[in-house]
Write an enzyme that holds these catalytic residues in place. Sequence first.
Site, PDB file in Angstrom:
ATOM      1  N   ASP A  77       0.823  -1.299   0.112  1.00  0.00           N
ATOM      2  CA  ASP A  77      -0.038   0.232   0.025  1.00  0.00           C
ATOM      3  C   ASP A  77       0.912   1.309   0.100  1.00  0.00           C
ATOM      4  OD1 ASP A  77      -2.723   1.360  -0.009  1.00  0.00           O
ATOM      5  OD2 ASP A  77      -2.533   1.742   2.161  1.00  0.00           O
TER       6      ASP A  77
ATOM      7  N   SER B 105      -6.950   5.080  -0.142  1.00  0.00           N
ATOM      8  CA  SER B 105      -7.366   3.906  -0.990  1.00  0.00           C
ATOM      9  C   SER B 105      -8.556   3.536  -0.792  1.00  0.00           C
ATOM     10  CB  SER B 105      -6.429   2.931  -0.129  1.00  0.00           C
ATOM     11  OG  SER B 105      -4.828   3.343  -0.407  1.00  0.00           O
TER      12      SER B 105
ATOM     13  N   GLN C 225      -4.751  -0.963  -7.693  1.00  0.00           N
ATOM     14  CA  GLN C 225      -5.342  -0.309  -6.415  1.00  0.00           C
ATOM     15  C   GLN C 225      -5.959   0.924  -7.237  1.00  0.00           C
ATOM     16  OE1 GLN C 225      -3.929   2.723  -3.456  1.00  0.00           O
ATOM     17  NE2 GLN C 225      -4.021   0.670  -2.304  1.00  0.00           N
TER      18      GLN C 225
END
Length: 289
Positions: A204, A228, A278
Amino acid sequence: MNTAIDNLLQILDLEALESNLFRGRSPQVGWQRVFGGQVIGQALVAASRTVVEDRHVHSLHGYFLRPGDPQVPIIYEVDRIRDGGSFTTRRVVAIQHGEAIFSMSASFQLHEDGLEHQFDMPDVPKPDELPSDRELKEKFLAVAPENVRRYWERERPIEMRPVELTHYFSKKPLPPRQYVWVRATGKLPDEERIHQCVLAYASDMTLLDTSLFPHGTSVFSPKIQAASLDHAMWFHHPFRADEWLLYATDSVSSSGSRGLNRGSFFTMDGKLVASTAQEGLIRLRRKDK
C-alpha cells in the site's frame, strides 16, 4: 531485531478470540487513521490462520469501507467459504465500533508446476547505487516540506530507496511511473506466509501516489484528499520480504477524483514475484465559500 520490524511482527500476530474470530491492534504513533497496508496484512493473517499450512495465498481483493481508528482494536471475522481439492477461499471482514471498515476475499492454493512467463523487470539502478535511508535524510530532509520530512523521519519497518525523488520537491508534471526498492528493515522468520503478509503491508506504500505524478502533486499536498478505495494483490512465486524487491508502479488513468494504479514486485535477479492493483481517491479539496 530492529524495533520497527519487531513491532510490525507483533501487530501481525493477531489474538485468536474464536475459531474464526481474531483481534488486532494498531501502533500508537500519532496517526489519525489506520494505515491501509496494516489492515490488508492483518486481514491476510486472519484468513491464513484458518487455512491448512500447505496452501498459500495466490490472490486477494479488498475494499476499504471506512477509516480505521488506531485507538481501538480491530476485530477480524473470517468466513470459510470453500475448501476444495486445490483451492481454499476465505472472506474476511474487519470491524470497529460495530461497523465494517474493510472487507477482503482471498484464495489459497497448493503449490503447482505449470506454464510460466512474465514481464521483464525495468532497467533501473540497483539499491546499492542509490542513497541509503540515512543518506536521504542527511541530504534531502533539511530542504523537504515539513509533512514529507515527518514521513521520512519516522522509524518504519519497511526501508525504501526511491529511484527518483523529483516528485517530492517539484510541481512539474511527470510520467505516471515510479520505481522504489523496498525490504523489511530486519530479518524475518523463515515462514512463507509471514513474508506474504509483510509484503501485503508494504504494497500500500507509494502505489496511490503514482496517479498524482502527471498532475505535479503528491499525497503530501494539503490540496489533495487521498485515500485507498480498494486493493488487489497476486502472488506468483515465493520470495523473501527482507531482501530487496523493486516495486515498479504505474497509473493507467485518473478520472472522477479517482486514480487507478498497478504495481509489480521484482527480485534483484529480475523474477516477478507479486503484482498489485489499486484505485484510490485523489480528490481536490475545495475551499469553503
